[in-house]
Write a protein that holds these residues in place. Structure first.
Motif, PDB file in Angstrom:
ATOM      1  N   ARG A 154      51.321  35.143  41.858  1.00 16.27           N
ATOM      2  CA  ARG A 154      51.858  36.111  40.893  1.00 16.27           C
ATOM      3  C   ARG A 154      51.508  37.522  41.350  1.00 16.27           C
ATOM      4  O   ARG A 154      50.410  37.774  41.853  1.00 16.27           O
ATOM      5  N   GLY A 155      52.414  38.434  41.150  1.00  8.73           N
ATOM      6  CA  GLY A 155      52.178  39.833  41.485  1.00  8.73           C
ATOM      7  C   GLY A 155      53.487  40.588  41.415  1.00  8.73           C
ATOM      8  O   GLY A 155      54.573  40.006  41.269  1.00  8.73           O
ATOM      9  N   HIS A 156      53.410  41.899  41.544  1.00  6.80           N
ATOM     10  CA  HIS A 156      54.625  42.705  41.427  1.00  6.80           C
ATOM     11  C   HIS A 156      55.461  42.608  42.695  1.00  6.80           C
ATOM     12  O   HIS A 156      54.938  42.606  43.814  1.00  6.80           O
ATOM     13  N   SER A 177      47.419  39.147  34.879  1.00  9.61           N
ATOM     14  CA  SER A 177      47.171  39.030  36.318  1.00  9.61           C
ATOM     15  C   SER A 177      47.499  40.302  37.081  1.00  9.61           C
ATOM     16  O   SER A 177      47.017  40.487  38.196  1.00  9.61           O
ATOM     17  N   ASP A 215      45.124  38.522  42.939  1.00 11.14           N
ATOM     18  CA  ASP A 215      44.366  38.253  41.712  1.00 11.14           C
ATOM     19  C   ASP A 215      44.033  36.768  41.630  1.00 11.14           C
ATOM     20  O   ASP A 215      44.936  35.928  41.703  1.00 11.14           O
ATOM     21  N   SER A 219      47.032  33.997  40.984  1.00 14.66           N
ATOM     22  CA  SER A 219      47.404  33.303  42.212  1.00 14.66           C
ATOM     23  C   SER A 219      46.333  32.294  42.592  1.00 14.66           C
ATOM     24  O   SER A 219      45.141  32.536  42.403  1.00 14.66           O
ATOM     25  N   PRO A 278      53.930  39.096  37.309  1.00 18.08           N
ATOM     26  CA  PRO A 278      52.630  39.063  36.639  1.00 18.08           C
ATOM     27  C   PRO A 278      52.725  38.426  35.254  1.00 18.08           C
ATOM     28  O   PRO A 278      53.766  38.465  34.601  1.00 18.08           O
ATOM     29  N   PRO A 304      49.528  43.554  39.132  1.00 22.05           N
ATOM     30  CA  PRO A 304      50.467  43.640  40.253  1.00 22.05           C
ATOM     31  C   PRO A 304      49.960  43.018  41.548  1.00 22.05           C
ATOM     32  O   PRO A 304      50.745  42.758  42.450  1.00 22.05           O
ATOM     33  N   ASP A 305      48.661  42.794  41.665  1.00 26.86           N
ATOM     34  CA  ASP A 305      48.061  42.372  42.929  1.00 26.86           C
ATOM     35  C   ASP A 305      48.226  40.866  43.132  1.00 26.86           C
ATOM     36  O   ASP A 305      47.675  40.071  42.360  1.00 26.86           O
ATOM     37  N   PRO A 306      48.938  40.423  44.172  1.00 24.05           N
ATOM     38  CA  PRO A 306      49.095  38.985  44.392  1.00 24.05           C
ATOM     39  C   PRO A 306      47.796  38.284  44.786  1.00 24.05           C
ATOM     40  O   PRO A 306      47.769  37.055  44.850  1.00 24.05           O
TER      41      PRO A 306
END
Length: 851
Positions: A390-392, A406, A412, A416, A402, A408-410
């Protein structure tokens, strides 16, 4: 996104891009060239969210709670009038289209929302502040519903999300403080005191020695001294149980000189359950544990653990006694959701250990959902490279959006993550050694967005590369125009039953999961195939589904549902298993007097389905019983009793959600499996089905569920699950207590008070202190104390007698060095009291004014 930008804000500065680079995926800036500084760095923007107090007497239309975002530009550059979006995640639906201060609130998908500038927004200069006021849809508000993880995205760098500095103003009171009779009312310290007063502190000799309560316990007269570590003897087949037994005894004991401890498999007199055991402790003969199987022996060892003195006790001995024990239900389950927020295998190991400790034997592993696919499947790497991340991203098919904080950072670790094949097999072996069956869940046909998105990405990748089998595992009809909104607000999360590729995918996944179980030496007996919450309207405008209905002579989507699960069941059976799923597998939607009604589906009564029945909300309180009476095997997992993601009560400091109920420790304890509405008003019971004798035979057991939307931290799982898990174990293992079966309400109340007092004293004086002292490191919930004033004194108590209470009288927060509550508190002022565990960890603080 809004593509309109002023000239001054036409591109991002190199410095801003460099700050953002650490959050972006490789290659994210291929199309965004750094240029001159002209707009605010998102990392220097500050956002605050707060729930507004309703003006007295205000009645908001259709409910709702006033709320406010406050955006502060702490940068030296302006936030431009256009060309950006501020994203955040939430659990509740929010009013898409709401406008305030020139900004517009929009729903993106699922739990992802954004604020973007409207045509009247003039920008936000350095040092300036704006307020965005809106009405939150739900009028009953819990802190878990606060927006989470906001981040800024500029149109010039659409793949880059920069987290904002974010502050949540604490929710100070529930939406219905003081509303008499509402389940959402504030629970005062006085309320808590009088509820706690139903159970006083018992002398140690009167505290039940074992939880869950054994079937039969006969105390002896003497005691067995533990002069050294016991000499454990057992066959090679009981190596795991022998290792467990040896681990129970403190290393401080001499290595030799202890009593004999013999483990064996044999017949437990009068008990047919394979999990039955007999435990005998005598001063002359030592300790003898016999089980009808190795599982029974293991449960006998766990009972021995509970009988031992607490770690650090000065006297090490055991009371003489004989116990014959067997479980009430063969299915005693706990479900952990790792799809919504991922938790690694070490967290899973911890809960498997605790399940074994309290004699639970089924681990329902919720591995997939809309927001994550958490198990590696050979041959389908996209399920984890895309569906587990998950992420932006501005581009489809890169990763999931997201969700649940969680951000924007994949990278996280909660948004993820997945279990590799080896991870999963390690979990299976760990569970098997503890006599726990792992039941994996592959959610379908709804709640399947992670899989749907991953397989769409696979399809487009292979199609663009000229692959001939690009659509081999496609799950979605690309021409589907169905209009629906799922429980989590998605409109693209459903596996399409009109595609043969859907069944090819299901067959492949089932085959691979079954293979993992075989490789781990823990063959899969049943697999949970979901079935939960298919949104109304799904499939209705799908050309593929329409064609499938015509081809197979199906009249409706309900018929298509039946066809789908006939195919799914055939796949599962082909691989040597039986099908389990949520209650919808066994129910059929129909209409009665113009309203929707669920009835037992006659089509699958002979298919061997096991239905996990969660919905006992108003109007469906008897659904589980109707399904069992109709011929389905069921597992009882009612939302109002056994959903551990539910908050304990409506007080703002509590964690969890409240869409189904509030679930206190006593709510779980008071559950009567065969009379779920026993404590309901007579009017509510009228017209509801009760279990027939035939239906009772179809109840396989009970299960508690922990959906992890609000559980990003492992400690939050601890808080939500314990000590409620012990009450689950008591109901799943022990026979109905006397108060549950007597028809005399006065006698039932007396019996209940005595049984409840014993249960909470055992928790407060033995079970939880042992967890504190034996290195388990469990951050279980320590409830706030109850407080009342009486004749100028403050009286304090706790739901778990034996918990240490400490207080202050100057308004400061109690600490582990504050004064102990040893009786009435005579000081004046603001009295603050909290309970502490044996390691000095503090629970929630209660306060009262003493004048």
């Amino acid at each position: 996104m809004n593509k309109k930008m002023n000239r001054a804000g036409a591109a991002l500065a190199a410095a801003v891009l460099c700050a953002m680079m650490t959050l972006a995926a490789p290659g994210a800036f291929a199309e965004a060239a750094p240029q001159a500084v002209s707009q605010a760095d998102g990392a220097r923007l500050q956002l605050r969210w707060e729930l507004q107090r309703k003006p007295a007497g205000l009645q908001l239309p259709q409910g709702g709670s006033p709320a406010r975002f406050t955006l502060i530009n702490a940068d030296s550059q302006p936030l431009p009038p256009s060309g950006w979006s501020l994203y955040f995640t939430g659990i509740d639906r929010m009013p898409s289209g709401a406008q305030s201060s020139g900004l517009v609130l929009e729903h993106v998908a699922g739990g992802l929302f954004r604020l973007r500038p409207g045509p009247d927004f003039k920008g936000l200069g350095p040092g300036q502040t704006l307020a965005f006021d809106y009405r939150h849809n739900d009028s009953v508000f819990m802190p878990s519903r606060s927006p989470t993880a906001p981040y800024l995205v500029y149109d010039a760098a659409p793949d880059v999300g920069v987290p904002l500095q974010y502050t949540l103003t604490p929710v100070l009171e529930p939406a219905q403080r003081g509303k008499v009779g509402s389940p959402h009312s504030f629970v005062t310290p006085e309320d808590t005191y009088w509820r706690n007063a139903r159970a006083g502190l018992l002398p140690a000799a009167q505290v039940p020695p074992v939880l869950p309560t054994p079937l039969r316990l006969e105390p002896g007269a003497g005691r067995l001294a533990l002069a050294g570590r016991p000499a454990v003897t057992a066959s090679a087949a009981l190596a795991n149980e022998a290792a467990l037994a040896r681990s129970l005894f403190a290393s401080s004991l001499p290595a030799s000189g202890g009593p004999a401890l013999h483990l064996s498999v044999g017949k437990v007199e009068g008990q047919d359950s394979p999990e039955a055991y007999r435990l005998r402790i005598t001063a002359a003969g030592g300790i003898d544990i016999v089980g009808n199987s190795a599982a029974g022996v293991a449960y006998g060892v766990q009972t021995l653990r509970e009988l031992l003195p607490l770690p650090g006790s000065a006297v090490m001995d055991l009371p003489e006694m004989s116990i014959i024990d067997a479980p009430r239900f063969g299915y005693r389950g706990f479900m952990l959701d790792v799809a919504r927020n991922f938790h690694g295998k070490e967290t899973v190991f911890k809960w498997l250990d605790l399940m074994a400790r309290f004699k639970l034997n089924k681990f329902h592993f919720h591995l997939t959902d809309d927001e994550g696919w958490r198990i590696e499947i050979a041959g389908l790497p996209e399920l984890t490279t895309i569906g587990a991340v998950r992420g932006h991203s501005a581009r489809p098919g890169v990763r999931l959006q997201p969700a649940y904080g969680s951000g924007p950072d994949p990278r996280d670790p909660r948004g993820s993550g997945h279990y590799t094949r080896e991870d999963y097999k390690e979990i299976l072996r760990y569970a098997q050694a503890r006599h726990i069956e792992v039941i994996p869940e592959i959610e379908m046909p709804g709640h399947a967005r992670a899989a749907v998105q991953a397989m769409e990405a696979r399809y487009h990748r292979l199609k663009n590369a000229g692959g001939r089998d690009a659509a081999r595992y496609l799950l979605s009809d690309l021409d589907d125009r169905s209009e629906y909104s799922s429980a989590q607000y998605f409109n693209d999360n459903v596996i399409n039953p009109g595609l043969e590729s859907s069944y090819t995918f299901i067959d492949h996944v089932v085959k691979e999961v079954a293979a993992l179980h075989r490789e781990a030496g823990a063959p899969l007996k049943t697999i949970h195939m979901g079935g939960d919450e298919l949104a109304n309207g799904a499939w209705e405008k799908s050309p593929a589904s329409d064609a499938w209905k015509r081809k197979h002579g199906l009249e409706s989507s309900a018929d298509l549902w039946d066809y789908f699960y006939e195919r799914v069941d055939a796949i599962v059976r082909k691989h040597g298993m039986t099908t389990s799923g949520w209650e919808e597998l066994a129910a059929r939607k129909t209409v009665l007097d113009g309203g929707s009604k669920l009835i037992p589906n006659p089509r699958f009564t002979r298919s061997g389905f096991t239905a996990y029945v969660w919905n006992n909300t108003v109007g469906l309180e008897d659904l589980a019983y109707r399904l069992a009476n109709g011929g389905y095997d069921i597992v009882l997992t009612p939302v109002t009793r056994m959903y551990f993601d539910m908050a304990h009560n409506a007080n703002p400091e509590e964690h969890g959600v409240n869409w189904g109920a509030y679930v206190e420790l006593q709510t779980v304890y008071d559950f009567i499996p065969f009379d779920i509405m026993k404590d309901a008003p007579e009017a509510a019971r009228m017209g509801k089905d009760r279990l027939t004798d035939y239906g009772k035979r179809r109840v396989r057991g009970i299960q508690a569920n922990l959906f992890a939307e609000t559980a990003r931290d492992p400690a939050r799982i601890d808080y939500l699950v314990m000590p409620r898990m012990v009450a689950l174990a008591e109901r799943a293992w022990a026979a109905d207590p006397g108060w549950a079966t007597t028809q005399d309400p006065v006698k039932a109340e007396v019996l209940h008070r005595g049984a409840w007092s014993g249960f909470v004293n055992a928790l407060g004086q033995r079970v939880l202190p042992r967890l504190d002292l034996d290195g388990t490191r469990l951050a279980y919930r320590i409830a706030p104390p109850g407080l009342v004033t009486e004749d100028g004194r403050v009286l304090a108590n706790h739901v778990l007698p034996g918990m240490q209470l400490r207080y202050t009288s100057d308004g400061s927060e109690p600490s582990a060095s504050s004064r102990l509550v040893t009786g009435p508190i005579l000081e004046r002022g603001t009295i603050r009291v909290a309970a502490f565990d044996r390691n000095g960890r503090r629970g929630a603080v209660a306060a009262i004014e003493s004048r």
